[in-house]
Enzyme design. Sequence first.
Site, PDB file in Angstrom:
ATOM      1  NE  ARG A  52      47.952  42.766  49.781  1.00  0.00           N
ATOM      2  CZ  ARG A  52      47.258  41.673  49.480  1.00  0.00           C
ATOM      3  NH1 ARG A  52      47.789  40.752  48.692  1.00  0.00           N
ATOM      4  NH2 ARG A  52      46.050  41.475  49.956  1.00  0.00           N
ATOM      5  CE  LYS A 151      43.278  43.852  48.454  1.00  0.00           C
ATOM      6  NZ  LYS A 151      42.552  43.372  47.288  1.00  0.00           N
ATOM      7  CD  GLU A 184      45.897  39.812  39.744  1.00  0.00           C
ATOM      8  OE1 GLU A 184      45.983  39.305  40.872  1.00  0.00           O
ATOM      9  OE2 GLU A 184      46.142  41.015  39.514  1.00  0.00           O
TER      10      GLU A 184
END
Length: 296
Positions: A52, A151, A184
């Site tokens: 990721r 991210k 989220e």
Amino acid sequence: MGLWIYLNGEYVSEEEAKISVFDHGFLYGDGVFEGIRAYGGKVFKLEEHLKRLYDSARAIALKIPLSKEEMKGKVLETLRRNKLKDAYIRLVVSRGKGDLGLDPLKCPHPEVIIIAHKISIYPKELYEKGLEVVVVSTRRNIPSALDPCVKSLNYLNNILAKIEANYKGVPEAIMLNKDGYVAECTGDNVFIVKNKVLITPPTWVGILKGITRDVVIHLARKEGISVREEVFTPAELYASDECFLTGTAAEVIPVTRVDGRIIGEGKVGEITKKLIRQFRRLTQTEGTPIYESQGG
Ligand code: PMP
């Protein structure tokens, strides 16, 4: 003794671990990061976190100056240097030092930082009683502006939501996407249970594809629980039978109150309890060994 920090190829003391005020990670939030856990001498889902990180870096055209294999070695070595078995690892790659303009072309050397520290988590009783959360007015970033699946170091969107939660005196905030569907939390993914079906928002809603989320989906399916990645509204969240959050730091944590509404019967539901148990078992058994490895 203080911490040893990995900083651009060297292990330095906490006091020496300094970056430039011209670093674009600092000036603009230009960079990417990961939060990873080690349990009992093993790093949980290390490959997935590294994947990721490298995908996030590619999405923002940031070239990480180490291969994935080298990075893995550095993560393990940082844990060894700090003699840690149970830890939270923060891996940061920033665009590096540039000038005061935005242009990343002025930043030839990305900075790589690895911090391994003792983990501070929610108190144990919250895992037994459940959290109270609120739905906040700050919407999650729209993917066409800044995709939450990256991210990045730019967490102001989440911080604004956290500030709202702080004002309401609760530990987490549920963020909606621009269309009003549940997206989220500021640092966790959201699940609900309705009529024994486990439901979590699909990634296209605009969320980080949590590694804990993936693990929980997998564990649930293995347990024979039916799982759907489907959008739901705050009203459906209020009317759910169970609700929990997932994240590397929080693990699987129940939610028993949302905007004052009691979820289910106000206590931790059976499916949530089962998934907490299975998740804990997995973290104790699986992972990349820190001390047997030759990496570094
Ligand atoms: N959403 C956001 C915004 C996060 O920052 C995090 C924590 N990294 C998560 C979800 C959960 O992701 P993970 O399970 O990979 O920690």
